[in-house]
Design an enzyme around this catalytic site. Sequence first.
Site, PDB file in Angstrom:
ATOM      1  N   LYS A   1      43.606  35.968  42.851  1.00 35.54           N
ATOM      2  CA  LYS A   1      42.138  36.255  42.205  1.00 35.54           C
ATOM      3  C   LYS A   1      41.835  35.324  41.067  1.00 35.54           C
ATOM      4  O   LYS A   1      40.961  35.428  40.587  1.00 35.54           O
ATOM      5  CB  LYS A   1      42.097  37.759  41.955  1.00 35.54           C
TER       6      LYS A   1
ATOM      7  N   ASP B   1      39.789  46.818  42.326  1.00 35.14           N
ATOM      8  CA  ASP B   1      41.089  47.632  42.522  1.00 35.14           C
ATOM      9  C   ASP B   1      42.033  47.200  41.630  1.00 35.14           C
ATOM     10  O   ASP B   1      43.223  47.807  41.651  1.00 35.14           O
ATOM     11  CB  ASP B   1      41.372  47.309  43.927  1.00 35.14           C
TER      12      ASP B   1
END
Length: 397
Positions: free
Chosen positions: A76, A119
Site C-alpha cells: 500500500k 482496514d
Amino acid sequence: MLFKNPNATHAPYPVELAGVLNRETAQKSKQWLSSWPLLNANATPLCSMMGTAHALGIDMLWIKDESKRSKLGSFKALGAPNALINLILKHFPSLDAEKILLGEYREQLADFAVVSATDGNHGRALAAAAQSSGCPCTIVIHAQVSQEREDAIAEYGATMVRITGNYDESVEEADRIAKENGWIVVSDTSYEGYTEIPRDVMQGYGVMAAETAEQLEAQQQIPTHIILQGGVGGLAAGVFSYFWEQYSSNRPTFIVVEPSQANCLYQSAIQGKPASATGSVDSVMAGLACGETSKIAWEFLQPCVDFFALIDDEDAIDAMKQLAHGEHGDKPIVGGESGVAGLALLNKLAKQGQLKEIGINRESSVLVFNTEGATAPALFQELTGLTAQEILVKQVK
C-alpha cells in the site's frame, strides 16, 4: 472453492483499458515515488522458493516480498502516495511531482485536507504520505480494526475516527465527512462517480509489476501463472493489467484469491457484474476483508482473470507459519495475514489435488505476491510463534 471465469480472454490488452492503466504511467509513478525517503531505494526481492516448489510438485515458485518495501510494511506504500501526488498536481499543476513527498510545499498544502477509510495498510500509507507532504489527513476505521493497527496509523499524525460498523460503512462515513468539510476522499475502492483517484492508487501498484517484470527478464523467465489477492480488486487490476500489456495474448494464467467470508470478486465473477460479498466479511486477513467490488477494478478483472478462488483463515495462518519458519529449506519470509494468500491457495489446492484444475503441473512456474509483512506485530507473533525481528535475523544467517 474455484470458479472458472467464462468472460476471461487471452486477446491482446485492449486499447480502451490501456487508456486507463498502462506500463508507461506505471514507470512514471515509479520515478515519482523513488524520491520518497520512506520507501527503500532498491526493488523488493523476488524470492525463488525452490523447496516449496518441489513440495508442491511444480517447477518454480517466486514470491515478490513487499514486506521489504518500506517501514510501512506493505504494498500500500505505493498506491495511496501515488494517488496523493496525482491529486495535488491536479490542484497545483506547477509543483514538481518528485518534490511533493519531500515536504517542499508544506505551506501551500497546509489546508489541502484528505480523508479515507481503511482496514489498516491503505490508511497508514496515506497518513504517511500526507505527513510527508504537509496535508492534513483524517482516517476512518471500523469496529474490527485492531488498536494495534489504529496506533500504527496515528503514528503518522492522522486524525482518527472509529465507527461501530464494517469496512463498507467506514467508506460511507469517509465520504460523508469529506462532503461535510469540503475535503477530498483518497480511497482505494471506486463507486458511482468516483473512479479517478482509485485509478491512480491502482497505477501505483503497477510499480510492483514493473519491478517484477524486470527481475523476471533478468532471469529470462516468464511465469505460467500469477496469483493475486482480492480485496476490492485494485491490487489485482493494477498488477494484472501491467502483465497483460507486457505479454499480450501470451499472458500467464491470472488467478484471484479471497477469504471465503469476503468473496465479493468471486460473486462478481459468478454474476458477471460488480457484486457484494455473501459472508460476514470479517477475516484474519484484514486487508482482504472487503464486501464491495471496486467498479473500476472490475473493468480490468472481468476480462482477464481466469479463475477466482476462496481460502479460509486457517489456510492463511498455516502459510504464515510456513514462511516464518522457512519450511522446505527456503529462506524464511515475514508474511502477514493478507500477504500469504497466494501461497495459502497453492497449498490448499495441492492438498485437495486441484492444482490441475487451474492448469498447474510439474512444468509450471508460479508467481505470488507477499503483499505485507508484520503490519500487526503482536498478532503476527501470536499466529506464527516468532517476531518479525527473529525472522529477519534468520534471513541473514
